[in-house]
Design a protein around this motif. Structure first.
Motif, short mmCIF file in Angstrom:
data_model
loop_
_atom_site.label_atom_id
_atom_site.label_comp_id
_atom_site.label_asym_id
_atom_site.label_seq_id
_atom_site.Cartn_x
_atom_site.Cartn_y
_atom_site.Cartn_z
N ASP A 203 0.83 -1.21 0.00
CA ASP A 203 0.00 0.00 0.00
C ASP A 203 0.86 1.26 0.00
O ASP A 203 0.51 2.26 -0.63
CB ASP A 203 -0.94 0.02 1.20
CG ASP A 203 -2.12 -0.91 1.04
OD1 ASP A 203 -2.40 -1.34 -0.10
OD2 ASP A 203 -2.78 -1.21 2.06
N SER A 204 2.00 1.23 0.70
CA SER A 204 2.86 2.41 0.77
C SER A 204 3.44 2.76 -0.60
O SER A 204 3.73 3.93 -0.88
CB SER A 204 3.98 2.22 1.79
OG SER A 204 4.99 1.35 1.29
N PHE A 205 3.61 1.77 -1.46
CA PHE A 205 4.13 2.04 -2.80
C PHE A 205 3.15 2.87 -3.62
O PHE A 205 3.56 3.56 -4.55
CB PHE A 205 4.44 0.74 -3.54
CG PHE A 205 5.66 0.03 -3.03
CD1 PHE A 205 6.85 0.68 -2.83
CD2 PHE A 205 5.60 -1.33 -2.75
CE1 PHE A 205 7.97 0.02 -2.37
CE2 PHE A 205 6.71 -2.00 -2.28
CZ PHE A 205 7.90 -1.32 -2.10
N LYS A 206 1.88 2.79 -3.29
CA LYS A 206 0.87 3.54 -4.05
C LYS A 206 1.10 5.04 -3.97
O LYS A 206 0.74 5.77 -4.90
CB LYS A 206 -0.53 3.19 -3.57
CG LYS A 206 -0.91 1.75 -3.90
CD LYS A 206 -2.26 1.39 -3.34
CE LYS A 206 -2.59 -0.07 -3.63
NZ LYS A 206 -3.82 -0.49 -2.99
N THR A 207 1.70 5.50 -2.87
CA THR A 207 1.97 6.92 -2.74
C THR A 207 3.44 7.27 -2.93
O THR A 207 3.77 8.42 -3.20
CB THR A 207 1.51 7.45 -1.36
OG1 THR A 207 2.17 6.71 -0.34
CG2 THR A 207 0.02 7.34 -1.21
N SER A 208 4.33 6.29 -2.82
CA SER A 208 5.76 6.60 -2.91
C SER A 208 6.36 6.31 -4.28
O SER A 208 7.46 6.76 -4.57
CB SER A 208 6.54 5.82 -1.85
OG SER A 208 6.46 4.43 -2.10
N CYS A 209 5.65 5.60 -5.12
CA CYS A 209 6.18 5.27 -6.45
C CYS A 209 5.22 5.80 -7.51
O CYS A 209 4.03 5.49 -7.47
CB CYS A 209 6.35 3.75 -6.59
SG CYS A 209 7.08 3.29 -8.18
N PRO A 210 5.72 6.58 -8.46
CA PRO A 210 4.83 7.16 -9.47
C PRO A 210 4.41 6.19 -10.57
O PRO A 210 3.64 6.56 -11.45
CB PRO A 210 5.67 8.30 -10.05
CG PRO A 210 7.07 7.83 -9.89
CD PRO A 210 7.09 7.04 -8.61
N TYR A 211 4.90 4.96 -10.53
CA TYR A 211 4.60 3.97 -11.57
C TYR A 211 3.83 2.81 -10.97
O TYR A 211 4.02 2.46 -9.81
CB TYR A 211 5.90 3.46 -12.20
CG TYR A 211 6.77 4.57 -12.71
CD1 TYR A 211 6.47 5.24 -13.88
CD2 TYR A 211 7.91 4.96 -12.01
CE1 TYR A 211 7.27 6.27 -14.35
CE2 TYR A 211 8.71 5.98 -12.46
CZ TYR A 211 8.39 6.64 -13.62
OH TYR A 211 9.17 7.67 -14.08
#
Length: 90
Positions: free
Chosen positions: A28-36
């Motif tokens: 879930d944290s990648f949804k806001t920390s990674c633009p891809y």
């Protein structure tokens, strides 16, 4: 025991190999920390030592930090390591 995970920038971008105690929260944290968009490619139980050994074994494929080239050799090593316990601590 924690979880070692492999995520990939879709559809065939770089791989991130990391470790977490809460896989769903980490994803879930990648949804806001990674633009891809990222896809979970693999996960398995492991320890920080196992993660470091895995990173070390595929270091020639490293892009930066925990990011690696999406080469077949990397995928093959992950599968072999899981099957044969090649990266398990002594």
């Amino acid at each position: 025991m924690q979880t070692i995970y492999v995520v990939q920038v879709e559809p065939d971008g770089p791989l991130k190999i990391g470790i977490t105690g809460a896989l769903e929260q980490r994803l879930d944290s990648f949804k806001t920390s990674c633009p891809y968009p990222l896809a979970l490619r693999d996960f398995f139980p492991g320890t920080p030592l196992v993660e470091r050994r895995l990173h070390n074994c595929i270091r020639e494929h490293r892009l930066q930090g925990e990011w690696f080239k999406p080469e077949q050799a990397v995928f093959d090593f992950i599968e072999q390591a899981k099957a044969d316990a090649l990266i398990e601590p002594d």
